[in-house]
Design a protein around this motif. Structure first.
Motif, PDB file in Angstrom:
ATOM      1  N   TRP A   1       0.972  -0.993   0.176  1.00 38.00           N
ATOM      2  CA  TRP A   1      -0.032  -0.128  -0.039  1.00 38.00           C
ATOM      3  C   TRP A   1       0.816   1.248   0.132  1.00 38.00           C
ATOM      4  N   PRO A   2       0.772   2.372  -0.871  1.00 40.22           N
ATOM      5  CA  PRO A   2      -0.890   2.734  -1.344  1.00 40.22           C
ATOM      6  C   PRO A   2      -1.001   2.245  -2.737  1.00 40.22           C
ATOM      7  N   ASN A   3       0.206   1.771  -3.521  1.00 43.60           N
ATOM      8  CA  ASN A   3       0.227   1.136  -4.810  1.00 43.60           C
ATOM      9  C   ASN A   3      -0.697   0.123  -4.955  1.00 43.60           C
ATOM     10  N   GLY A   4      -0.701  -0.920  -3.812  1.00 48.87           N
ATOM     11  CA  GLY A   4      -1.348  -2.104  -3.900  1.00 48.87           C
ATOM     12  C   GLY A   4      -2.066  -2.347  -2.558  1.00 48.87           C
TER      13      GLY A   4
ATOM     14  N   GLN B   1       3.732  -2.619  14.971  1.00 52.24           N
ATOM     15  CA  GLN B   1       3.374  -2.279  16.216  1.00 52.24           C
ATOM     16  C   GLN B   1       2.855  -0.607  15.825  1.00 52.24           C
ATOM     17  N   LEU B   2       2.010  -0.509  16.985  1.00 49.70           N
ATOM     18  CA  LEU B   2       1.558   1.140  16.925  1.00 49.70           C
ATOM     19  C   LEU B   2       2.678   1.904  17.310  1.00 49.70           C
ATOM     20  N   PRO B   3       2.805   3.149  16.776  1.00 51.78           N
ATOM     21  CA  PRO B   3       4.109   4.075  17.100  1.00 51.78           C
ATOM     22  C   PRO B   3       3.875   4.359  18.651  1.00 51.78           C
ATOM     23  N   SER B   4       5.142   4.690  19.256  1.00 53.08           N
ATOM     24  CA  SER B   4       4.801   4.895  20.748  1.00 53.08           C
ATOM     25  C   SER B   4       4.090   6.110  21.184  1.00 53.08           C
ATOM     26  N   ASN B   5       4.068   7.030  20.314  1.00 57.39           N
ATOM     27  CA  ASN B   5       3.339   8.241  20.478  1.00 57.39           C
ATOM     28  C   ASN B   5       1.914   8.324  20.112  1.00 57.39           C
TER      29      ASN B   5
ATOM     30  N   SER C   1     -16.623   2.545   6.253  1.00 55.94           N
ATOM     31  CA  SER C   1     -15.230   2.157   6.525  1.00 55.94           C
ATOM     32  C   SER C   1     -14.247   3.285   7.043  1.00 55.94           C
ATOM     33  N   LEU C   2     -13.193   2.968   7.687  1.00 61.74           N
ATOM     34  CA  LEU C   2     -12.164   3.841   8.496  1.00 61.74           C
ATOM     35  C   LEU C   2     -11.072   3.506   8.122  1.00 61.74           C
ATOM     36  N   LEU C   3     -10.098   4.317   7.480  1.00 59.23           N
ATOM     37  CA  LEU C   3      -8.781   4.200   7.478  1.00 59.23           C
ATOM     38  C   LEU C   3      -7.842   5.249   8.311  1.00 59.23           C
ATOM     39  N   VAL C   4      -7.058   5.287   9.121  1.00 61.33           N
ATOM     40  CA  VAL C   4      -6.192   5.970   9.743  1.00 61.33           C
ATOM     41  C   VAL C   4      -4.823   5.904   9.581  1.00 61.33           C
TER      42      VAL C   4
ATOM     43  N   LYS D   1       2.070   9.056   9.020  1.00 60.51           N
ATOM     44  CA  LYS D   1       3.272   9.256   8.606  1.00 60.51           C
ATOM     45  C   LYS D   1       3.393   7.968   7.122  1.00 60.51           C
ATOM     46  N   GLY D   2       2.331   8.015   6.468  1.00 56.50           N
ATOM     47  CA  GLY D   2       2.421   7.158   5.318  1.00 56.50           C
ATOM     48  C   GLY D   2       1.996   5.642   5.767  1.00 56.50           C
ATOM     49  N   GLU D   3       1.823   5.530   6.837  1.00 57.29           N
ATOM     50  CA  GLU D   3       1.216   3.915   7.330  1.00 57.29           C
ATOM     51  C   GLU D   3       0.148   3.916   7.797  1.00 57.29           C
ATOM     52  N   ILE D   4      -0.628   2.849   7.308  1.00 52.16           N
ATOM     53  CA  ILE D   4      -2.182   2.608   8.037  1.00 52.16           C
ATOM     54  C   ILE D   4      -1.896   1.976   9.383  1.00 52.16           C
ATOM     55  N   ILE D   5      -2.668   2.907  10.518  1.00 56.60           N
ATOM     56  CA  ILE D   5      -2.154   2.522  11.784  1.00 56.60           C
ATOM     57  C   ILE D   5      -3.627   1.681  12.290  1.00 56.60           C
ATOM     58  N   HIS D   6      -4.704   2.153  11.555  1.00 57.10           N
ATOM     59  CA  HIS D   6      -5.976   1.495  12.081  1.00 57.10           C
ATOM     60  C   HIS D   6      -6.908   1.345  10.802  1.00 57.10           C
ATOM     61  N   GLU D   7      -7.582   0.128  10.757  1.00 51.88           N
ATOM     62  CA  GLU D   7      -8.642  -0.175   9.699  1.00 51.88           C
ATOM     63  C   GLU D   7      -9.944  -0.709  10.017  1.00 51.88           C
TER      64      GLU D   7
END
Length: 338
Positions: A186-189, A196-200, A225-228, A231-237
C-alpha cells in the motif's frame, strides 16, 4: 362653458381618486408604518374618509387570522429529487457495491425521510440485467431512474429519459494495473504488513475515536469504513457489517479532493490554467454582459470556494433547486453552474 365645468369636475374627481389609490398602494407596501400627514392633508375630507375606510377594509383587524405561506410550491420538485436520490442510492448499493436490498434499505436509504417501499417490494423496480433502478409510478411526479455504467458508477437519468436511452450514456473502460494488488505494498497495492503502533499514539484514544465514528446515533452519518494513516502508514482499519476492503461505494464529497488533484496535474502539464476566467455564459444574464463581474471568476476561485457566488441551495432549498436537481434529478450540472 357648462360642459367645460362638468368636464373639469370629472377630471378633478379622477385625479382625487388617483391620489387616493396611490396613497393606498403606499400604505399597503409600507404596511402602514408610515403615512405622511402631508399626503392626507392634501386630500378633501370626503377623500380622507374614503381612504381610511378602504385601508380598514384592506387590512385584517388584530383578531382576524393572518395569512401564512405554508404551502410548499416546490413540493413536486422535492418529490422528484427524493425519487432520484432513492434511485441512485439503490443502484449504487446493488450494482456498484454488490449489496442486498435489505442492506440498501437498512443503510443507504436510512436517512431518507420517507423511502418508497421496503426491501420486500413497493413502487420501484430493479432491472438486474440492465443494472438499473426505477422509483415511483407515472403521475404528477415523474418516475426517476438510475443506471450503472462501467467505470463511472450510477447515473441519474433526467425525467424525459427511459431505460431505452441507457446505451447513449458513456462508459469508461480502463486496463487494470499490472501485477497482483495483494502482493504490492500500500498505497500502490493492498498489501499492509502488521506493525506495532507508534509509541506516541494513544491506542485507547484511537479506538475510542473509531468507536465514535461508527456508533453515532444519526442516520445521516453512517460510517462504512475507516482508515487512519500516520506518516504514510495505515495504523487503523475498520469496516461496518456487510462492508469489506473491496466493497465499492459512492465517493460523495471526497470526489472534490480527487478532482482537485487531477486538475492540479492538468495545470502542471499546461493543459489548464488556474487564473483564466471560466468563460461561462452566466445566468441570469447581466444587462451589460461584457461588464458582468462574474466574468472575472477563475478556476482558482472555484477550487478555493471563493467565487463570491451565492448558492441557490440556501434557505431550505437544497433538495428542490440548483445542485439538488443536478445531483438527484439528472439536470445538467453545467446549466446549474450558470
Amino acid at each position: 362653458m357648462a360642459k367645460i365645468c362638468v368636464k373639469g369636475q370629472i377630471i378633478g374627481r379622477v385625479q382625487a381618486y388617483l391620489r387616493i389609490e396611490k396613497a393606498i398602494q403606499e400604505a399597503i407596501f409600507l404596511k402602514l408604518r408610515y403615512i405622511s400627514s402631508t399626503h392626507l392633508g392634501r386630500l378633501p375630507m370626503r377623500s380622507k374618509s374614503l381612504l381610511l375606510s378602504l385601508l380598514i377594509l384592506s387590512f385584517p383587524v388584530a383578531t382576524s387570522a393572518q395569512q401564512t405561506e405554508n404551502y410548499d410550491y416546490w413540493q413536486p420538485q422535492r418529490a422528484m429529487v427524493q425519487r432520484g436520490q432513492q434511485a441512485v442510492f439503490m443502484c449504487n448499493g446493488l450494482f456498484t457495491g454488490g449489496r442486498s436490498l435489505e442492506q440498501v434499505f437498512d443503510q443507504e436509504l436510512a436517512f431518507l425521510r420517507d423511502p418508497i417501499g421496503t426491501a420486500d417490494g413497493g413502487d420501484y423496480s430493479v432491472d438486474r440485467v440492465r443494472r438499473a433502478v426505477e422509483v415511483g409510478v407515472p403521475g404528477a411526479v415523474p418516475v426517476m431512474r438510475a443506471v450503472f455504467r462501467e467505470g463511472i458508477g450510477c447515473v441519474v437519468l433526467p425525467p424525459d429519459q427511459t431505460l431505452d436511452d441507457i446505451d447513449q450514456l458513456p462508459e469508461l473502460t480502463l486496463p487494470l494495473p499490472a501485477g497482483d494488488p495483494a502482493q504490492i505494498a500500500w498505497p500502490n497495492g493492498d498489501l499492509v504488513t502488521d506493525k506495532q503502533l507508534p509509541s506516541n499514539i494513544d491506542e485507547t484514544a484511537l479506538l475510542a475515536a473509531s468507536d465514535w465514528a461508527f456508533d453515532r446515533d444519526t442516520p445521516e452519518q453512517d460510517t462504512l469504513s475507516l482508515l487512519v494513516v500516520y506518516k504514510g502508514e495505515i495504523i487503523h482499519e475498520r469496516y461496518s457489517a456487510g462492508i469489506e476492503m473491496t466493497t465499492r461505494t459512492r465517493t460523495w464529497s471526497t470526489a472534490k479532493s480527487i478532482a482537485s488533484a487531477l486538475i492540479g496535474m492538468l495545470v502542471d502539464d499546461g493543459r489548464m490554467s488556474l487564473d483564466e476566467p471560466l468563460g461561462f455564459d452566466w445566468y441570469p444574464e447581466n444587462r451589460s454582459p461584457e461588464a458582468d463581474p462574474r466574468n472575472n471568476i477563475t478556476l482558482r476561485h472555484v477550487l478555493n470556494m471563493s467565487s463570491g457566488l451565492e448558492t441557490i441551495d440556501n434557505s431550505g432549498m437544497e433538495y428542490a433547486t440548483g445542485s439538488g436537481l443536478s445531483y438527484w434529478a439528472g439536470a445538467s450540472s453545467v446549466a446549474g453552474a450558470r
